[in-house]
Design a protein around this motif. Structure first.
Motif, mmCIF file in Angstrom:
data_model
loop_
_atom_site.group_PDB
_atom_site.id
_atom_site.type_symbol
_atom_site.label_atom_id
_atom_site.label_comp_id
_atom_site.label_asym_id
_atom_site.label_seq_id
_atom_site.Cartn_x
_atom_site.Cartn_y
_atom_site.Cartn_z
ATOM 1 N N TRP A 252 0.836 -1.197 0.000
ATOM 2 C CA TRP A 252 0.000 0.000 0.000
ATOM 3 C C TRP A 252 0.871 1.248 0.000
ATOM 4 O O TRP A 252 1.932 1.304 0.636
ATOM 5 N N LEU A 253 0.402 2.262 -0.721
ATOM 6 C CA LEU A 253 0.982 3.605 -0.659
ATOM 7 C C LEU A 253 -0.130 4.583 -0.304
ATOM 8 O O LEU A 253 -1.233 4.498 -0.865
ATOM 9 N N THR A 254 0.153 5.491 0.607
ATOM 10 C CA THR A 254 -0.864 6.438 1.056
ATOM 11 C C THR A 254 -0.299 7.860 1.066
ATOM 12 O O THR A 254 0.899 8.063 1.281
ATOM 13 N N GLY A 255 -1.189 8.808 0.836
ATOM 14 C CA GLY A 255 -0.862 10.223 0.969
ATOM 15 C C GLY A 255 -2.126 10.962 1.334
ATOM 16 O O GLY A 255 -3.120 10.896 0.606
ATOM 17 N N HIS A 256 -2.135 11.659 2.466
ATOM 18 C CA HIS A 256 -3.392 12.277 2.911
ATOM 19 C C HIS A 256 -3.742 13.465 2.028
ATOM 20 O O HIS A 256 -2.901 14.277 1.643
ATOM 21 N N GLU A 304 -6.501 12.677 6.560
ATOM 22 C CA GLU A 304 -5.384 12.193 7.364
ATOM 23 C C GLU A 304 -5.887 11.370 8.539
ATOM 24 O O GLU A 304 -6.846 11.732 9.207
ATOM 25 N N PHE A 305 -5.238 10.265 8.800
ATOM 26 C CA PHE A 305 -5.581 9.281 9.821
ATOM 27 C C PHE A 305 -6.933 8.612 9.537
ATOM 28 O O PHE A 305 -7.023 7.391 9.479
ATOM 29 N N ASN A 329 4.159 5.661 3.285
ATOM 30 C CA ASN A 329 3.364 6.874 3.446
ATOM 31 C C ASN A 329 4.177 8.075 2.989
ATOM 32 O O ASN A 329 5.340 8.228 3.367
ATOM 33 N N LEU A 330 3.566 8.922 2.164
ATOM 34 C CA LEU A 330 4.223 10.136 1.680
ATOM 35 C C LEU A 330 3.479 11.346 2.225
ATOM 36 O O LEU A 330 2.306 11.566 1.896
ATOM 37 N N ASP A 331 4.153 12.111 3.072
ATOM 38 C CA ASP A 331 3.545 13.271 3.718
ATOM 39 C C ASP A 331 4.564 14.413 3.721
ATOM 40 O O ASP A 331 5.595 14.317 4.385
ATOM 41 N N MET A 332 4.297 15.471 2.961
ATOM 42 C CA MET A 332 5.203 16.612 2.860
ATOM 43 C C MET A 332 6.529 16.186 2.234
ATOM 44 O O MET A 332 7.574 16.188 2.873
#
Length: 497
Positions: A252-256, A304-305, A329-332
């Protein structure tokens, strides 16, 4: 990869060529135009845009789920967000006790992002005209704020009880500059968030207009405030998949997706990077059979979350599809390092369960930065901190390895200064290539056995050396604490091997 093995130099190089940085930067700009509150009309529009872009990138089974934004518990102990979209928010501070006096402050959320506080209550149609009352320092909130707008300085704003005290006293709203970031010559409006059921409205100003508002309050001046709110939006969750060769556990890859506009680095950059990763991997798979993969790679974009909580909860149910083998997870991830003053960070998976994910992530990022060394920038590893979506996967009931790519110390974060001009095309390309390479390695047979053994041994050696330095700095490797640390690292390395 099926039965074939792609060497590492034939993975990063093709991905650098496959990532379409102009497209990725275009995604950042378009997403930055939306006010993406967790359950808002802006987030729904952004979700539809992402779904369309994901289909164009080559993902399969792309869909948008919509969850009720009613504030009720829906996923374990996680509560759904409360629907809230600002349709308009304007503040005019007058110089004196009447609206016929000159305006000394004008603020309009349509022109200046972050001006209105999240979850501000709506005013009656046409707005309200009310006296301004100063609230300073740690003094009590007096009865004078009843039916008034409180002008709150930073010392008062940081009091945990302030919003409750203003509400109990009958205030209509508040004005502050408390969360402001920047310098006097380049100020940026900072973020204010009220409780979801707030009876107050709020406005955020930069220091100079705030000082004018505070001076007006001291003179007994009035202000006109108008806030219009929509509460019909749901909470969207976008997903799509690159199929694998079999039904193995997914990567899985996630980005809020959520954030007030512009939110270019936080987190339009992560959302856009996932689109760039999907496009690059799909393009390589179409052009070269060696880039097939055993495991499916699934992408999620949501609040997010809460978006990850909804995804995990649904897929943990019987017939729900199961939990992932690993998560990225990619965040900023797009920060211009010279402007934002934050290096690229690989946040490691928790140490609770041995995993090759952290060594692989650092190995890939090291390769990517080496391949782009002609451009400035640095990276570093970080222990697990858990300030974003990847934290959910550390829960013992989930227990899936998860790493995060991020720039955690961005000085423009949570302010109106977080615009597309702070996003670096080079950093976006690095993030896309690192995420795609790591996902590809996890979804296939990984690095060649000799490479894998070598990177594990290098990792273990580095961990042992770091533990020895820490033990010496902490009072000596021969003490009980130092020996305990070295023994702990030795056991962890043995499990990793």
């Amino acid at each position: 990869m099926g039965d074939s093995q792609v060497s590492d130099d034939s993975l990063v190089g093709p991905l650098l060529r496959a990532v379409r940085t102009d497209d990725v930067m275009g995604h950042v700009a378009r997403l930055s135009a939306h006010d993406r509150y967790q359950a808002s009309l802006g987030l729904e529009r952004a979700a539809e845009y992402v779904a369309e872009a994901a289909r164009a990138a080559g993902l399969r089974d792309v869909g948008v789920e919509h969850f009720p934004a009613d504030g009720k518990e829906q996923w374990w102990t996680f509560r759904a967000p409360v629907s809230w979209t600002p349709l308009g928010a304007r503040l005019t501070v007058h110089a004196g006790p009447g609206t016929d006096t000159p305006a000394v402050v004008r603020a309009d959320h349509a022109e200046q992002p972050f001006t209105v506080a999240t979850y501000s209550a709506a005013t009656p149609a046409g707005g309200v005209v009310a006296p301004l009352v100063p609230v300073r320092g740690d003094g009590p909130v007096g009865a004078a704020v009843a039916g008034a707008i409180a002008v709150v300085d930073r010392a008062a704003f940081v009091r945990g009880s302030l919003v409750a005290d203003l509400t109990a006293a009958g205030a209509l709203g508040l004005v502050t500059d408390a969360p402001w970031k920047g310098t006097e010559d380049a100020p940026h409006v900072g973020r204010i968030e009220l409780p979801p059921d707030s009876a107050l409205f709020g406005f955020s100003l930069t220091p100079a207009p705030f000082r004018r508002a505070l001076a007006a309050a001291d003179r007994g001046a009035v202000a006109h405030a108008e806030v219009a709110v929509d509460r019909t939006a749901a909470m969207p969750l976008v997903s799509g998949v690159l199929p694998g060769d079999d039904d193995a556990e997914e990567i899985w890859l996630t980005g809020h997706l959520c954030h007030p506009r512009p939110g270019s680095n936080d987190n339009a950059s992560g959302v856009a990077a996932l689109l760039g990763i999907a496009s690059a991997l799909a393009r390589l798979r179409r052009s070269d059979a060696r880039y097939g993969a055993r495991r499916p790679v699934r992408f999620f974009w949501g609040a997010e979350f809460l978006g990850n909580a909804a995804a995990l909860h649904g897929r943990a149910q019987p017939g729900g599809g199961g939990l992932p083998a690993a998560l990225i997870n990619l965040d900023m991830v797009g920060e211009d390092q010279a402007l934002c003053r934050s290096p690229f960070v690989v946040e490691r998976a928790p140490e609770t369960t041995p995993t090759l994910l952290s060594p692989l992530a650092e190995y890939v990022v090291e390769q990517v930065f080496a391949a782009t060394a002609t451009s400035p920038g640095s990276w570093r590893p970080s222990p697990f901190l858990g300030f974003s979506d990847h934290a959910l996967y550390a829960d013992p009931s989930v227990d899936r390895p998860a790493v995060q790519f991020c720039h955690p110390d961005d000085r423009f974060n949570h302010s109106a200064g977080d615009g597309p001009d702070k996003v670096s095309p080079v950093e976006m390309a690095r993030s896309c290539v690192a995420g795609a390479a790591l996902a590809q390695l996890l979804a296939s047979d990984g690095p060649a056995p000799a490479v894998r053994t070598g990177l594990v041994e290098r990792w273990c050696r580095g961990e042992q050396e770091a533990a020895a330095r820490t033990a010496r700095d902490g009072g000596g490797a021969d003490g009980d604490w130092g020996r305990g640390l070295l023994d702990h690292v030795a056991r962890r390395n043995a499990a990793l091997r």
